[in-house]
Design an enzyme around this catalytic site. Structure first.
Site, short mmCIF file in Angstrom:
data_model
loop_
_atom_site.label_atom_id
_atom_site.label_comp_id
_atom_site.label_asym_id
_atom_site.label_seq_id
_atom_site.Cartn_x
_atom_site.Cartn_y
_atom_site.Cartn_z
N GLU B 36 0.54 -1.01 -0.16
CA GLU B 36 -0.04 0.09 0.00
C GLU B 36 0.78 1.31 -0.01
O GLU B 36 1.77 1.38 0.91
CB GLU B 36 -0.97 0.00 1.02
CG GLU B 36 -2.15 -0.98 1.30
CD GLU B 36 -2.45 -1.50 2.35
OE1 GLU B 36 -2.39 -0.72 3.59
OE2 GLU B 36 -2.99 -2.74 2.56
N GLU B 67 -4.59 -7.18 2.36
CA GLU B 67 -3.25 -7.55 2.84
C GLU B 67 -3.18 -9.21 2.55
O GLU B 67 -2.36 -9.96 2.14
CB GLU B 67 -2.94 -7.47 4.19
CG GLU B 67 -2.56 -5.99 4.50
CD GLU B 67 -3.69 -4.93 4.65
OE1 GLU B 67 -4.74 -5.35 4.70
OE2 GLU B 67 -3.60 -3.80 5.00
N PHE B 90 2.22 -1.18 8.57
CA PHE B 90 2.51 -1.57 10.05
C PHE B 90 2.56 -2.81 10.36
O PHE B 90 1.32 -3.68 9.93
CB PHE B 90 1.46 -0.63 10.99
CG PHE B 90 1.45 0.96 10.86
CD1 PHE B 90 0.94 1.59 9.59
CD2 PHE B 90 1.92 1.46 11.99
CE1 PHE B 90 1.05 2.84 9.69
CE2 PHE B 90 1.80 2.96 11.78
CZ PHE B 90 1.43 3.72 10.88
N ASP B 92 1.54 -4.07 12.90
CA ASP B 92 0.24 -4.15 13.59
C ASP B 92 -0.96 -4.76 12.74
O ASP B 92 -1.81 -5.76 13.14
CB ASP B 92 -0.40 -3.11 14.03
CG ASP B 92 0.78 -2.20 14.77
OD1 ASP B 92 0.68 -2.21 16.31
OD2 ASP B 92 1.97 -1.78 14.18
N PHE B 93 -0.79 -4.74 11.26
CA PHE B 93 -1.71 -4.99 10.55
C PHE B 93 -1.42 -6.83 10.12
O PHE B 93 -2.49 -7.16 9.33
CB PHE B 93 -1.92 -4.52 9.20
CG PHE B 93 -1.84 -2.81 9.42
CD1 PHE B 93 -2.46 -2.33 10.53
CD2 PHE B 93 -1.37 -2.02 8.40
CE1 PHE B 93 -2.33 -0.67 10.68
CE2 PHE B 93 -1.33 -0.41 8.62
CZ PHE B 93 -2.06 -0.06 9.85
N HIS B 136 -1.05 0.58 16.45
CA HIS B 136 0.16 1.24 15.34
C HIS B 136 1.30 1.29 15.85
O HIS B 136 1.90 1.97 15.67
CB HIS B 136 -0.45 2.41 14.68
CG HIS B 136 -1.60 2.44 13.94
ND1 HIS B 136 -2.85 2.25 14.20
CD2 HIS B 136 -1.69 2.40 12.51
CE1 HIS B 136 -3.62 2.06 13.13
NE2 HIS B 136 -3.05 2.60 12.14
#
Ligand SMILES: Cc1ncc(C[n+]2csc(CCOP(=O)(O)OP(=O)(O)O)c2C)c(N)n1
Lengths: 324, 340
Positions: B36, B67, B90, B92-93, B136
């Site tokens: 992205e 993703e 990130f 975190d994703f 994040h």
């Protein structure tokens, strides 16, 4: 829709805009000269919703006590339009103990159980939660509904598609709202999405869908009225896509070098446009508009003052609230 | 003016990453980038700066926010012999795509009895310190390292960022490459001067699986990684003035883990402080302690000390966040405790 409805929607849009205009100033106010995202009274990322007020106001005009909203990383307009307390929300954005989440959440993670409002910084992950809230409402026998909000970029995430199917197959009282502001950070819609209307995607899941093309609060109001009625009366989910406008960068600090439409952004601002149309219809005067803005500013001033005067959490607070 | 044989210039960690990717793309047409905002934007954290201008939209691909879709597509492309460099913006994703990462990217080689290779790099931004809150700001390297089948690389400075990226792209295995936002040298974030450093212009590699002695010392070993290396070096400089000699071991990769370098350092100093910005329990800091305990606990003259995030999500407000991050002050205090 009565003249009073229209004036109320205008007033709410102005209230949200004045709030975010002030947050924008405060956010940048103490980050210079060496611009540091983590510095200042409002640290961290900041995603403002300026330009997208019609979606929030047109939808929330139909909501009542007990109705829920799941919002994404850009949540302020839906939070305010849904009645989240401005003081507590502002204190959260300032990271204070009086904030909605006692300073733990910040602007992307606002939780207000009283108004059944929440948001998530992970794209599209509010959709499944909205289905669950709607399931709870249905099982409890209420006529409450849940509104699940995200951007057009989020509609390419698996959770969106799983949720549409869940809501359809379980006939849940959910209204899926997609704010299509043309951009997902730097990626334009046409580069990410083959289908030009999410109303068509809704149809694929057996859900009625509407695309509102012109960022017009009255058109959103009409579409949302039908969708909320459907959900309240047990007829199941609907989807509304609003073609809206991101007036500012994706987040504050975004130079938007990728964006060719910047020059025309201001003239597409929906609020002056709506003011002009109300004035033309004789439903709003300049003096009234000034009063509306002044009242909003006064409320915003008070909220900022409340936040700034509120206590900063102590280091020990960091260890609280992991478990109930 | 003199010209040197191996010209270097001072660049940021972000630029070093992008440069390594660009050099590998020049050398091998099978290398391409997707993720992205990796195109015209250059990556939210600068890791693909200028690549779009050089290589165009065919080889630097902006993806939808899907993703599972594009990481899975990276796996498929790798299986067919391409060498994708995929960015998960990130770390975190990871939650929305972990099945592709753990059950597919990391297992295909083993499941296939070695018949199928997945030469892919998955890079992601880690870390906190700037009030981006619980979704994040995580590090999560311990989570990936726990799951077998992927190498986990974690650079702390521009030189290693470039060399490790080149190695990661050339590796025939899936490599998770985790870069700390606070060590990228971004203009919009507080940064340690160590995030901008001399890096050779030419292509070079840093081998994956070799820790570095970032600073030699004799009293205490700090074993750490990523941004915490920069903080630990600052602390070591400060404590030198107080007569404490700190050795800083930069792990550089968790998988493979360079146990030997850790053990040699601890054998020399007798005191071990592990500094980790990831969650404390069930992770890297416990693993390093176990390496020492399994080998020879008597090399320690003091019990192991661990400084890591105390098993809470990362909070938003600055006071809260800095209460749980391994700051320089806490690192210095932990070293002094070991010396007491
Ligand atoms: C799963 C996941 N992937 C990526 C991101 C990073 N990200 C945050 S906002 C955003 C763009 C969202 O676009 P859209 O859904 O259209 O909403 P907008 O920001 O335009 O309001 C991205 C990619 C994220 N937060 N979560």
């Amino acid at each position: 829709m009565t003249s009073l409805d229209r004036l109320a929607m205008y007033t709410e849009m102005v209230r949200i805009r004045q709030y975010e205009t002030r947050i924008l100033q405060e956010y940048h106010g103490d980050k210079t000269p060496a611009w540091d995202i983590g510095a200042g009274l409002i640290p961290g990322e900041m995603h403002l919703s300026a330009g997208q007020e019609p979606a929030a106001v047109g939808v929330c005009a139909h909501l009542k006590k007990g109705d829920a909203i799941t919002a994404p990383h850009r949540p302020h307009h839906f939070a305010l339009a849904h009645g989240v307390d401005m003081n507590a929300m502002t204190a959260e954005i300032y990271g204070r103990t009086t904030g909605l989440c006692k300073g733990k959440g910040g602007h992307m993670h606002l939780f207000d159980p009283e108004n059944h409002f929440s948001c998530s910084g992970i794209i599209a992950q509010g959709y499944p939660v909205a289905c669950g809230q709607a399931l709870a409402m249905k099982r409890k026998g209420t006529d409450n509904v849940t509104v699940a909000v995200a951007g057009e970029g989020a509609a390419n995430q698996g959770a969106f598609h799983e949720s549409l199917n869940l809501a359809a197959v379980w006939n849940l009282p959910v209204i899926f709202v997609i704010e299509d502001n043309d951009w997902a950070i730097s990626v334009p819609r046409e580069a990410s999405t083959a289908n030009t209307s999410n109303a068509d995607r809704a149809a694929g899941y057996g859900i009625p869908g509407v695309r509102v093309e012109d960022n017009d609060v009255e058109a959103v109001f009409e579409a949302a009225g039908a969708a909320v009625d459907r959900a309240r009366s047990g007829e199941g989910p609907s989807l509304i896509e609003v073609h809206t406008l991101r007036l500012l960068g994706h987040f504050e600090g975004d130079a938007q070098a990728y964006r060719p439409d910047l020059e025309t952004v201001d003239e597409r601002d929906p609020i002056p446009r709506y003011a002009a149309s109300l004035m033309e219809a004789g439903e709003l005067t300049e003096a009234q508009a000034d009063d509306i803005k002044a009242a909003a500013d006064a409320e915003v001033d008070a909220a900022i003052q409340f936040a700034v005067d509120s206590p900063i959490p102590t280091p020990e607070d960091a260890l609280q609230h992991v478990f109930a | 003016m003199t010209t040197t044989e191996n010209p270097t210039r001072r660049i940021t960690t972000a630029k070093a990453m992008a440069e390594a990717i660009g050099l590998e793309m020049q050398a091998d047409p099978n290398v391409f980038v997707m993720g992205e905002d990796v195109g015209a934007y250059g990556g939210i954290f600068g890791s693909t700066t200028d690549l779009f201008a050089e290589f165009g939209a065919d080889r630097v691909i902006d993806t939808p926010i899907s993703e599972t879709g594009f990481i899975g597509a990276g796996i498929g492309a790798a299986v067919e012999g391409l060498r994708p460099v995929v960015e998960l913006m990130f770390v975190d994703f990871y939650g929305v795509c972990m099945d592709q990462i753990s059950n597919h990217m990391a297992k295909i080689h083993y499941e296939s009895g070695g018949a199928v290779k997945v030469p892919m790099v998955l890079m992601a931004a880690t870390g906190g310190g700037y009030s981006d809150a619980a979704q994040h700001s995580q590090c999560l390297w311990g989570t990936f390292a726990h799951l077998p089948g992927m190498k986990v690389v974690v650079p702390s400075n521009p030189y290693d960022a470039k060399g490790l990226m080149a190695s990661a792209i050339q590796d025939d295995n899936p490599v998770i490459y985790l870069f700390h936002k606070g060590a990228q040298g971004l203009v919009w974030m507080e940064k340690n001067p160590r995030s901008i450093a001399d890096v050779p212009e030419e292509a070079f590699t840093v081998p994956i699986g070799e820790a570095a002695i970032a600073r030699e010392g004799s009293d205490v070993s700090i074993v750490t990684l990523s941004l915490s290396v920069q903080h630990s070096l600052d602390v070591a400089e400060q404590l030198e003035g107080e007569g404490i000699s700190v050795e800083v071991v930069d792990l550089r990769s968790l998988v493979p883990l360079d146990r030997q370098t850790v053990l040699e350092s601890v054998a020399k100093t007798g005191k071990l402080l592990v500094v980790d910005e990831d969650y404390k329990s069930f992770g890297l800091s416990g693993e390093i302690a176990a390496v020492v305990a399994e080998t020879d606990p008597t090399m320690l003259t003091k019990p192991v000390s661990r400084l890591a995030v105390p098993d809470v999500p990362i909070p938003y407000a600055r006071t809260l966040e800095y209460a749980i991050l391994p700051t320089r002050e806490k690192i210095a205090a932990a070293v002094k405790d070991l010396m007491a």
